[in-house]
Design a protein around this motif. Structure first.
Motif, PDB file in Angstrom:
ATOM      1  N   VAL A  53     -18.361 -90.172   3.985  1.00 54.13           N
ATOM      2  CA  VAL A  53     -17.196 -90.884   4.522  1.00 54.13           C
ATOM      3  C   VAL A  53     -16.463 -89.951   5.666  1.00 54.13           C
ATOM      4  O   VAL A  53     -16.114 -89.068   5.335  1.00 54.13           O
ATOM      5  CB  VAL A  53     -16.174 -91.527   3.367  1.00 54.13           C
ATOM      6  N   LYS A  54     -16.496 -90.681   6.790  1.00 51.45           N
ATOM      7  CA  LYS A  54     -15.891 -89.969   7.785  1.00 51.45           C
ATOM      8  C   LYS A  54     -14.653 -90.428   8.061  1.00 51.45           C
ATOM      9  O   LYS A  54     -14.381 -91.590   8.628  1.00 51.45           O
ATOM     10  CB  LYS A  54     -16.715 -89.567   8.921  1.00 51.45           C
ATOM     11  N   HIS A  55     -13.355 -89.743   8.138  1.00 54.85           N
ATOM     12  CA  HIS A  55     -11.860 -90.233   8.077  1.00 54.85           C
ATOM     13  C   HIS A  55     -11.638 -90.413   9.570  1.00 54.85           C
ATOM     14  O   HIS A  55     -12.241 -89.578  10.534  1.00 54.85           O
ATOM     15  CB  HIS A  55     -11.225 -89.505   7.112  1.00 54.85           C
ATOM     16  N   GLU A  56     -10.565 -91.114  10.054  1.00 53.18           N
ATOM     17  CA  GLU A  56     -10.173 -91.258  11.169  1.00 53.18           C
ATOM     18  C   GLU A  56      -9.475 -90.012  11.746  1.00 53.18           C
ATOM     19  O   GLU A  56      -9.470 -89.555  13.119  1.00 53.18           O
ATOM     20  CB  GLU A  56      -8.998 -92.156  11.412  1.00 53.18           C
ATOM     21  N   ASP A  57      -9.235 -88.949  10.760  1.00 58.00           N
ATOM     22  CA  ASP A  57      -8.640 -87.688  11.228  1.00 58.00           C
ATOM     23  C   ASP A  57      -9.751 -86.754  11.620  1.00 58.00           C
ATOM     24  O   ASP A  57      -9.544 -85.561  12.034  1.00 58.00           O
ATOM     25  CB  ASP A  57      -7.495 -87.187  10.618  1.00 58.00           C
ATOM     26  N   THR A  90     -11.834 -85.726   9.429  1.00 55.89           N
ATOM     27  CA  THR A  90     -12.266 -84.752   8.323  1.00 55.89           C
ATOM     28  C   THR A  90     -13.806 -85.661   7.704  1.00 55.89           C
ATOM     29  O   THR A  90     -13.700 -87.032   7.842  1.00 55.89           O
ATOM     30  CB  THR A  90     -11.525 -84.885   7.236  1.00 55.89           C
ATOM     31  N   GLU A 116     -15.722 -86.416   3.883  1.00 59.44           N
ATOM     32  CA  GLU A 116     -15.852 -86.451   2.660  1.00 59.44           C
ATOM     33  C   GLU A 116     -17.019 -87.010   2.004  1.00 59.44           C
ATOM     34  O   GLU A 116     -17.502 -88.097   2.225  1.00 59.44           O
ATOM     35  CB  GLU A 116     -14.525 -87.195   2.044  1.00 59.44           C
TER      36      GLU A 116
END
Length: 617
Positions: free
Chosen positions: A114-118, A120, A122
């Motif tokens: 999972v690629k977050h909006e900030d 990062t 995970e």
């Protein structure tokens, strides 16, 4: 002319068989006398792995059988079925057939990235965080352990012991492998990056369960992987015999097919008039960028020597990208290169040469030649112009040949001497049989400026323009349209650039940056920008200058209005920050700050052997 005789030795390694017959390590040595027919000219050796069927080997034809089963294993380290398969079936194949098979493993399984909006990333694994860490240990082992077979066996060893730090230490001690770098990698960002990579590869496979095995591209769900692999060979590895007549038998077999290969000595593989030869082909990989000084030095000397002397014996791969950055914005992709848009274009020239020139050796030598001449359109054209202008000399022992060469174009004189930075051959007045004196004499000019600064406009449209018009083929010019602007990266990831003379100047700077990126001919790009500088550097001036110079200004304007224009401006800001100037225009001549009265005169003064245009001033 020289006559060359090359003696090449091929060394055969240990041979492992698909049967239970006893085997002994074997070595063969051949001598090849083939000055006009190097091995590569006897046939197409796309993937030089094994030569089989020597009874079919002819002087002008080499029959090569590429017979390498490919195995892909997708797995996760705490999956019971994966552990069972890896520690038994796959391990058995690797131990018995490692030199005959091509094995790829992907330690990811049913994990999710999972690629977050900030920004990062995970990764969550089916059996929890401990499995993610185990997957990263496996990924790092594959990355760090140079010997692929050892890496696979190391991972199989860890699979039998829960794939954690403790098992890494135990397996490392057992196999004499230092596990510390592997554990450090798994705990670092690199471990995460490798796991993300294997996730991307696993997604492409589209499997529904693990372990998921592909044998030669087909899903495999059999009972014995070893038997299936052996059955996939067209000519399975066979047991061999050795006796006192081996050398004589092999010599007679080779003589009977009229081949220039002669047997010197051998402990020997020979069965039913067929042999299997494992060819030892070194692999060389070069990662570089086209305007990096050290890359130019290495490519035009050390690397070029290897290609010229050993091209038919080594497997060479080159990657013209270096420290570039690829930025994706929606459906658009922007590549920002360390030495600016000119380098990006040079990298693309190299990549296209590798793609288009059918002969790989010629492609690499073509690129090495371009590397010595700025890797631009002019250098590409010059190579073809000069290939047929090469000067050949018949050297007499101990004789000195005097010659005066006034040429500004590259040629293959590099074979007569060491040309560290082969850029231009200038004023060579003594040419000896064993030495070539070459003077590299290219002034470097760097201009840091902004589009609406009055002093910059004055300098660019007079002094720099004059130098570009008169000496463009003799100088190396770099311009940086940013000046006293400021780049701010906000917390939400957006980028804002503010310019000293307002938004119109920022847009003008982007027009200049996009022109440098889009116009393939560097000289034309500089003169196009000088033309815009004289007319406020806006869309109207872009159109007028485009019409005047027969350049389509539409792509340049579109670029300046897009995210690519912003990215290019940010790049020039980074380069400007490195220069650390306090004012613009800021000019460097050969690395030294220049504040003189006539740039043209001062550039001409830097030449040790001034070109003809300089004699007019």
């Amino acid at each position: 002319m020289y006559a060359f005789i090359f003696f090449f030795f091929f060394f055969l390694g240990e041979v492992v068989m698909c049967t239970s017959v006893q085997f002994v390590p074997v070595t063969l040595k051949f001598s090849m006398l083939a000055p006009k027919d190097p091995l590569s000219k006897w046939g197409s050796l796309n993937k030089l792995i094994k030569i089989s069927g020597v009874d079919e080997l002819m002087y002008n034809q080499l029959t090569v059988q590429v017979d390498t089963p490919t195995i892909h294993l997708y797995y996760e380290v705490h999956c019971p079925g994966c552990i069972e398969f890896d520690t038994t079936q796959l391990k058995e194949v690797i131990e018995v057939l490692h030199q005959y098979v091509d094995v790829h493993t992907y330690p990811y399984g049913h994990a999710r990235t999972v690629k977050h909006e900030d920004g990062t990333v995970e990764v969550t694994c089916q059996h929890g965080p401990a499995e993610c860490y185990g997957n990263m240990l496996h990924a790092c082992a594959l990355d760090i352990i140079a010997n692929g077979t050892e890496a696979l066996l190391f991972n199989a060893c860890m699979m039998g012991q829960y794939s954690n730090d403790k098992s890494a230490d135990k397996c490392g001690e057992k196999m004499n492998i230092n596990a510390s770098p592997i554990k450090d990698c798994a705990k670092s960002q690199k471990g995460t990056d490798l796991l993300v990579h294997y996730g991307e590869e696993s997604k492409k496979a589209g499997f529904q369960y693990v372990p998921y095995v592909l044998l030669n591209g087909e899903e495999w769900r059999g009972k014995s992987l070893l038997k299936a692999v052996c059955a996939s060979f067209k000519n399975p590895p066979e047991p061999f015999i050795t006796n006192s007549q081996d050398i004589e038998i092999l010599s007679n077999a080779l003589d009977s097919v009229n081949t220039p290969i002669k047997v010197i000595e051998a402990d020997f593989i020979f069965i039913k008039e067929k042999i299997t030869v494992q060819v030892n082909v070194p692999t060389l990989k070069l990662y570089y960028e086209s305007l990096c000084p050290d890359c130019i030095e290495f490519d035009s000397t050390q690397f070029k020597n290897v290609v010229e002397l050993l091209h038919q014996y080594v497997d060479i791969h080159t990657y013209p990208y270096g420290n570039a950055r690829t930025v994706k914005h929606g459906n658009n992709t922007v590549i920002i290169c360390q030495h600016g848009p000119e380098e990006c274009y040079g990298n693309k020239l190299h990549a296209c040469a590798l793609d288009i020139i059918a002969n790989g050796t010629e492609a690499m030598l073509f690129n090495a030649c371009m590397m010595a001449q700025r890797s631009n359109d002019t250098s590409a054209d010059n190579i073809f112009k000069t290939l047929y202008k090469i000067m050949f000399f018949n050297f007499i022992a101990f004789a000195t040949i005097l010659a005066f060469i006034n040429c500004r174009e590259i040629d293959t004189l590099s074979k007569w001497g060491s040309l560290n930075k082969l850029i231009k051959i200038s004023g060579v007045d003594v040419l000896m049989s064993n030495e070539l004196t070459v003077q590299v004499d290219t002034p470097i000019i760097k201009l840091y400026y902004e589009a609406h600064c009055p002093g910059c406009i004055e300098f660019d449209t007079t002094q720099l323009k004059e130098v570009v018009e008169v000496l463009h083929q003799y100088v190396d010019v770099h311009t940086y349209p940013y000046g006293n602007a400021r780049t701010v990266i906000h917390e939400d990831g957006t980028i804002e650039v503010t310019c000293q003379h307002g938004p119109a100047e920022c847009y003008g700077n982007m027009l200049h940056a996009c022109a440098l990126d889009i116009i393939a001919n560097g000289t034309e790009a500089l003169l196009f920008n000088a033309c815009m500088m004289d007319q406020d550097s806006n869309d109207n001036s872009a159109d007028k200058c485009g019409e005047k110079m027969n350049i389509n200004a539409s792509p340049i304007k579109d670029c300046a209005k897009s995210q690519k224009g912003t990215d290019l401006l940010v790049h020039y800001g980074e380069e400007s920050e490195k220069a650390g100037f306090q004012y613009v225009p800021y000019v460097l001549l050969n690395g030294e700050e220049w504040r003189g009265e006539s740039l043209l005169n001062d550039v001409c003064a830097t030449f040790k052997n001034p070109p003809e245009p300089c004699t007019q001033f």
